[in-house]
Design an enzyme around this catalytic site. Structure first.
Site, PDB file in Angstrom:
ATOM      1  N   ARG A   1     -40.137 -10.015   2.926  1.00 15.23           N
ATOM      2  CA  ARG A   1     -40.814  -9.900   1.629  1.00 15.23           C
ATOM      3  C   ARG A   1     -41.725 -11.089   1.327  1.00 15.23           C
ATOM      4  O   ARG A   1     -41.475 -11.861   0.433  1.00 15.23           O
ATOM      5  CB  ARG A   1     -39.807  -9.706   0.503  1.00 15.23           C
ATOM      6  CG  ARG A   1     -39.010  -8.425   0.605  1.00 15.23           C
ATOM      7  CD  ARG A   1     -38.213  -8.168  -0.662  1.00 15.23           C
ATOM      8  NE  ARG A   1     -37.538  -6.878  -0.599  1.00 15.23           N
ATOM      9  CZ  ARG A   1     -36.886  -6.325  -1.609  1.00 15.23           C
ATOM     10  NH1 ARG A   1     -36.836  -6.963  -2.761  1.00 15.23           N
ATOM     11  NH2 ARG A   1     -36.301  -5.154  -1.473  1.00 15.23           N
TER      12      ARG A   1
ATOM     13  N   ASP B   1     -31.910 -14.213  -6.114  1.00 15.94           N
ATOM     14  CA  ASP B   1     -32.681 -12.986  -5.927  1.00 15.94           C
ATOM     15  C   ASP B   1     -34.025 -13.346  -5.293  1.00 15.94           C
ATOM     16  O   ASP B   1     -34.061 -13.868  -4.195  1.00 15.94           O
ATOM     17  CB  ASP B   1     -32.843 -12.264  -7.266  1.00 15.94           C
ATOM     18  CG  ASP B   1     -33.356 -10.839  -7.102  1.00 15.94           C
ATOM     19  OD1 ASP B   1     -32.972 -10.181  -6.126  1.00 15.94           O
ATOM     20  OD2 ASP B   1     -34.154 -10.389  -7.936  1.00 15.94           O
TER      21      ASP B   1
ATOM     22  N   ASP C   1     -31.297 -12.015 -12.977  1.00 21.14           N
ATOM     23  CA  ASP C   1     -31.133 -11.771 -11.542  1.00 21.14           C
ATOM     24  C   ASP C   1     -31.009 -13.041 -10.706  1.00 21.14           C
ATOM     25  O   ASP C   1     -30.590 -12.982  -9.558  1.00 21.14           O
ATOM     26  CB  ASP C   1     -32.313 -10.950 -11.011  1.00 21.14           C
ATOM     27  CG  ASP C   1     -32.334  -9.541 -11.579  1.00 21.14           C
ATOM     28  OD1 ASP C   1     -31.266  -8.928 -11.696  1.00 21.14           O
ATOM     29  OD2 ASP C   1     -33.427  -9.057 -11.926  1.00 21.14           O
TER      30      ASP C   1
ATOM     31  N   ASP D   1     -40.869 -12.863  -8.438  1.00 19.41           N
ATOM     32  CA  ASP D   1     -40.917 -11.412  -8.605  1.00 19.41           C
ATOM     33  C   ASP D   1     -41.875 -11.087  -9.733  1.00 19.41           C
ATOM     34  O   ASP D   1     -41.819 -11.704 -10.807  1.00 19.41           O
ATOM     35  CB  ASP D   1     -39.536 -10.837  -8.939  1.00 19.41           C
ATOM     36  CG  ASP D   1     -38.633 -10.752  -7.712  1.00 19.41           C
ATOM     37  OD1 ASP D   1     -39.047 -11.206  -6.632  1.00 19.41           O
ATOM     38  OD2 ASP D   1     -37.512 -10.220  -7.842  1.00 19.41           O
TER      39      ASP D   1
END
Length: 489
Positions: free
Chosen positions: A303, A247, A223, A251
């Site tokens: 985020r 991305d 990603d 994560d």
């Protein structure tokens, strides 16, 4: 035939069950390494901050403060104060492993293992990496404390797959990791990543990559995360600078837990941090993450993090002028926000710190999102929800976010004074990529293998219920027909 029908029925039933809002409570899915009392972990972090700040105040108030070297290095940050005041820290590097806090405090990295000195910045061969390169170091099976002979820029050919019990320690050098794929932690444990720049990470793959001395696997397209944490535990990311990735910057998905993200400097990115695979992936209910002493700086959009399920302790961070929102979530995560500073942007439509994703208020009103001791600047506001009343037995461990006696955010400047990379530029200001890169969830087409891909997040819709009813009825009819065919009546 009967046995196969029963197995198929159970498979469809439990697979369809993910669509139900109460599925997590029904199945009580947990992870084997999650902490049974996350609130106590949050309290311990605050106790350590209180002890460090008290020690600093007492020391600087003494007449000998001006001549005591320790009075100049103590900040009240319990991680830094644990090792930075030692003038011989470089001779005792592995002491760092004893300085962790929060859910990732058990990450030992390569403690007890030998030192591996990276002296070659190249990354020419992902199947047979050259000894002396970072790739050759991270794939070894033994615990290793990886250090760098000199400052270097490591331009990855493809994603860097890290094996368990590794510390990547960039102290004493300016270490930059960039290029294709960047860092992947997949089904591993006990990882410490400390004091490195990570930036300009782009998707790559469709190639073979070695993940251990005995295993080479085919990797589909990654990603482009800065650091991808997939099904891993006991992970600590400290004093890094992350920016400009395709991305996410960090994560953590697919049942990852026991993670601490501390003292980092995040900048120039859109979707900064994703915690949780998708709303219906129940094992992420056991995800536990501490986010402490970080600087969420210039050019960030959203985020910081975006959470699905789990327990997220956001403590003593500095959030600066996000473009959309700071903390978002779905699928009822517990958000425990304490002692942070939230500085809102000038945009009057982006003052809210929080965002509930694709959920109406009737549902999120019961989610446990708490704010205590946070400082709101320039019109910032946090919308809390829930208090844990009426929680079911299965969800009682997440019924309440502990918010007793929070550490004041007044010392946020002191606690985040050294966030980012130590000994050089604390952020990635040298990066040349354009701002606001990054987008998309870090999901996967192969949940248990060596292949990464990209799934669109599936939303809960009315046809999920129809699917369950239809599949159950169909399998019941087949079951009856099987019994008739075998004269079971």
């Amino acid at each position: 035939m009967l046995a196969r029908t029963c197995i198929l029925f159970l498979y469809l039933f439990f697979g369809s069950l993910y669509s139900f809002p109460g599925a997590a409570s029904f199945l009580n899915v947990t992870l084997p390494h999650q902490h049974p009392d996350p609130g106590s972990v949050a309290q311990e972090v605050k106790r350590k901050v209180a002890a460090s700040t008290l020690k600093r105040r007492q020391l600087i108030s003494t007449p000998e403060a001006s001549t005591n070297p320790e009075s100049h290095c103590l900040t009240g940050n319990p991680i830094d104060d644990c090792w930075r005041c030692d003038p011989n820290w470089s001779a005792n590097r592995q002491r760092l492993a004893d300085c962790g806090i929060g859910f990732g405090r058990g990450a030992m990295g390569g403690k007890g293992g030998r030192f591996y000195v990276v002296n070659d910045s190249s990354d020419h061969d992902t199947v047979s990496p050259t000894p002396g390169t970072l790739r050759h170091a991270v794939i070894q099976d033994e615990p290793l404390w990886i250090i760098f002979q000199s400052s270097m820029v490591i331009r990855l050919k493809h994603e860097l797959i890290v094996n368990s019990y590794k510390t990547i320690d960039g102290r004493g050098a300016n270490v930059q990791i960039t290029g294709n794929g960047c860092i992947t932690l997949q089904y591993v444990s006990n990882i410490i990543i400390h004091n490195v720049h990570i930036y300009n990470c782009v998707p790559s793959g469709n190639t073979n990559i070695r993940s251990s001395p005995t295993h080479v696997g085919f990797r589909s397209k990654s990603d482009g995360d800065g650091i991808s944490i997939f099904g891993s535990r006991n992970v600590w990311i400290d004093h890094c600078a992350l920016s400009h990735c395709t991305d996410g910057l960090i994560d953590a998905i697919m049942g990852s837990t026991a993670i601490t993200i501390s003292n980092n400097y995040f900048s120039h990115h859109d979707e900064v941090m994703l915690l949780g695979h998708e709303d219906k992936y129940l094992p992420d209910s056991g995800m536990q993450v501490t986010i402490a002493f970080n600087r969420f700086g210039e050019g960030l959009v959203q985020r910081m993090p975006r959470c699905r399920r789990g327990y997220i302790h956001v403590v003593n961070n500095d959030f600066y002028e996000w473009k959309m929102y700071a903390i978002g979530g779905s699928a009822s995560p517990t958000i425990n926000s304490e002692g942070n500073r939230y500085t809102a942007p000038a945009d009057p439509s982006a003052k809210e710190v929080t965002k509930r994703e694709d959920t109406d208020e009737g549902e999120w009103a019961g989610w446990n999102w708490r704010t205590e001791g946070d400082i709101m600047i320039n019109g910032a506001f946090f919308v809390p929800s829930g208090a844990g009343q009426g929680a079911t037995t299965a969800s009682v461990q997440y019924a309440r976010a502990s918010s007793v006696d929070p550490k004041s955010a007044e010392l946020i400047d002191q606690l985040t004074l050294n966030s980012g990379v130590l000994g050089g530029p604390r952020d990635n200001g040298f990066s040349s990529a354009s701002s606001y890169r990054g987008g998309g969830d870090s999901n996967t087409n192969d949940l248990y293998g060596m292949i990464f891909g990209s799934w669109a997040t599936r939303q809960r819709t009315w046809y999920s219920y129809i699917t369950l009813a239809f599949s159950s009825a169909t399998l019941f009819v087949i079951f009856i027909m099987d019994m008739n065919a075998q004269n079971w009546w």
